[in-house]
Design a protein around this motif. Structure first.
Motif, short mmCIF file in Angstrom:
data_model
loop_
_atom_site.label_atom_id
_atom_site.label_comp_id
_atom_site.label_asym_id
_atom_site.label_seq_id
_atom_site.Cartn_x
_atom_site.Cartn_y
_atom_site.Cartn_z
N THR A 3 -28.54 19.50 42.32
CA THR A 3 -28.29 18.94 40.98
C THR A 3 -26.91 19.37 40.49
O THR A 3 -26.45 20.46 40.77
N ILE A 4 -26.29 18.47 39.72
CA ILE A 4 -25.02 18.82 39.08
C ILE A 4 -25.21 18.78 37.56
O ILE A 4 -25.83 17.85 37.03
N ASN A 5 -24.67 19.79 36.89
CA ASN A 5 -24.71 19.81 35.42
C ASN A 5 -23.59 18.94 34.87
O ASN A 5 -22.41 19.20 35.14
N LEU A 6 -23.96 17.96 34.08
CA LEU A 6 -22.94 17.14 33.40
C LEU A 6 -22.57 17.84 32.09
O LEU A 6 -22.80 17.32 30.99
N GLY A 7 -21.99 19.03 32.24
CA GLY A 7 -21.74 19.90 31.10
C GLY A 7 -20.52 19.49 30.28
O GLY A 7 -19.65 18.76 30.75
N ASN A 8 -20.49 19.98 29.05
CA ASN A 8 -19.35 19.82 28.13
C ASN A 8 -19.18 18.40 27.59
O ASN A 8 -18.13 18.07 27.04
N ALA A 9 -20.18 17.56 27.76
CA ALA A 9 -20.12 16.20 27.21
C ALA A 9 -21.05 16.10 25.99
O ALA A 9 -20.60 16.26 24.86
N LEU A 10 -22.33 15.92 26.24
CA LEU A 10 -23.26 15.69 25.12
C LEU A 10 -23.70 16.96 24.41
O LEU A 10 -24.38 16.88 23.39
N GLU A 11 -23.31 18.12 24.93
CA GLU A 11 -23.63 19.35 24.19
C GLU A 11 -22.42 19.89 23.44
O GLU A 11 -22.48 20.92 22.79
N GLU A 67 -19.56 14.18 21.52
CA GLU A 67 -19.11 13.88 22.88
C GLU A 67 -17.59 13.61 22.87
O GLU A 67 -17.11 12.83 22.03
N GLY A 68 -16.88 14.25 23.76
CA GLY A 68 -15.42 14.06 23.82
C GLY A 68 -14.67 15.24 23.20
O GLY A 68 -13.52 15.49 23.54
N ASP A 69 -15.33 15.99 22.30
CA ASP A 69 -14.64 17.11 21.64
C ASP A 69 -14.12 18.12 22.65
O ASP A 69 -13.14 18.82 22.40
N TRP A 70 -14.84 18.27 23.77
CA TRP A 70 -14.42 19.25 24.77
C TRP A 70 -13.77 18.57 25.99
O TRP A 70 -13.68 19.15 27.06
N GLY A 71 -13.37 17.31 25.79
CA GLY A 71 -12.60 16.64 26.85
C GLY A 71 -13.43 15.91 27.89
O GLY A 71 -12.86 15.39 28.84
N VAL A 72 -14.75 15.90 27.74
CA VAL A 72 -15.55 15.18 28.74
C VAL A 72 -16.35 14.07 28.07
O VAL A 72 -17.12 14.32 27.14
#
Ligand code: BGC
Length: 356
Positions: free
Chosen positions: A58-66, A70-75
């Motif tokens: 599994t890959i964590n789709l981190g830094n987007a929806l958390e 969304e987008g605040d952290w560049g993803v």
């Protein structure tokens, strides 16, 4: 804890053989020939050990929806990411979500439909690409400083999530809360997770749950975790970032971590043994509790040297596989990232360390 098992309640009057068959087949096979079968009886409970295989890589789709938004952290998630993730051999995505920042202010804490639809979109992408998907509650910061004040909201979030996604396939998993810590200590967490499970199971009997430990999801809290006896469709998860001074060197969110810059991980026998012993503890505990294991986060930050990152990532992933743990690498496209979104390219050596 409250009696949460919707299924047990539902089948209370059934004979034992019929009940057992129900775990595998639909109830209709036990009904009288001409008796109408209510769709609410079409319940199939998955085996969590089989389910855990879906999460093998599994890959964590981190830094987007958390992120706060969304987008605040560049993803920002893109459909094509799911295609690429599938293409190279991952089996699942873990999608962290900061639900708590997107609700109405008062009870019943209605989740912003825009976020709900966005998560639904991400789950569509996973389904379209035959990837299993985990959604969780991530970065619910307020619950860690004042858990009792936030409990009603925490449960209201799960009620809405379970209602919204009940008809999704069982390739969707619910992880109760990312890394409980601070005031939400191990004892309180046992109580919160009981109630969260009750809330979900009053609505949804089938989706597999993922339950982690307090103390930031670490092994240190494993022996304090009480898994609810009645809940048979769950997977145990822990996070692994050890040695922390290596994996988090130079991490901006960890005070003092600049002093660790230059720490390497050489794959010496003594270094490997620490990891192996930690994993043995998890394996032993999980056997005693008859529960499958997901290593839900592990990774080394980009400020560590690449050779060490590769060695460590490879050793941790292979060790997990040997112990039959599924794993989820932290994370896709930012500070720990195995994918460079600027040039749309995998960081091949790291990818190979994971998927061999
Ligand atoms: C946190 C991230 C962090 C990572 C590694 C995750 O659980 O949500 O913010 O980068 O752990 O520290």
């Amino acid at each position: 804890m409250l009696s949460h098992s919707f299924l047990y309640r539902k089948f209370a009057g059934m004979t034992a053989p019929c009940f057992l068959i129900t775990l595998i087949f639909f109830v209709s096979s036990c009904s009288e020939p001409n008796e109408p079968v209510s769709s609410s009886y079409l319940v199939e409970i998955p085996d969590p050990f089989v389910q855990n295989k879906l999460l093998a890589k599994t890959i964590n789709l981190g830094n987007a929806l958390e992120a706060p938004n969304e987008g605040d952290w560049g993803v920002v998630l893109k459909g094509v990411y799911f295609e690429k993730i599938k293409e190279v051999g991952f089996t699942a995505v873990r999608i962290p979500v900061r639900w708590s920042a997107h609700t109405s202010a008062e009870f019943p804490f209605i989740i912003d439909p825009v976020l709900m639809e966005r998560v639904g979109w991400a789950l569509d992408q996973a389904e379209k690409n035959s990837l299993a998907a985990i959604i969780n509650i991530h970065h619910y910061e307020e619950i860690f400083s004042d858990p009792l004040k936030e409990k009603e909201k925490f449960l209201a979030l799960w009620k809405q999530i379970a209602e919204k996604f009940i008809n999704r396939p069982t390739t969707l998993f619910y992880e109760l809360l990312n890394e409980p810590h601070d005031q939400l200590d191990a004892e309180l967490w046992n109580n919160f997770l009981d109630e969260a499970i009750d809330t979900i199971r009053a609505i949804d009997s089938t989706h597999t749950l993922i339950i982690g430990t307090a103390e930031w999801g670490s092994i240190s809290a494993m022996n304090k975790l009480i898994l609810p006896q009645e809940e048979k469709n769950s997977i145990f998860t822990f996070h692994y970032y050890s040695p922390f001074q290596f994996t988090h060197q130079g991490a901006e969110w960890v005070d003092g971590s600049n002093a660790w810059l230059g720490t390497s991980w050489n794959g010496f026998q003594s270094e490997k043994e620490v990891i192996s012993l930690d994993f043995l503890k998890v394996k032993t505990w999980a056997r005693q509790h008859n529960v499958p294991v997901l290593l839900g986060e592990f990774g080394a930050y980009s400020k560590a040297d690449m050779e060490s990152r590769i060695r460590w990532t490879q050793y941790v992933a292979r060790s997990a596989e040997q112990d039959s743990f599924s794993w989820a690498y932290w994370e896709f496209a930012l500070g720990f990232g195995i994918y460079d979104p600027d040039i749309n390219t995998w960081r091949e050596p790291l990818l190979e360390a994971l998927i061999h």
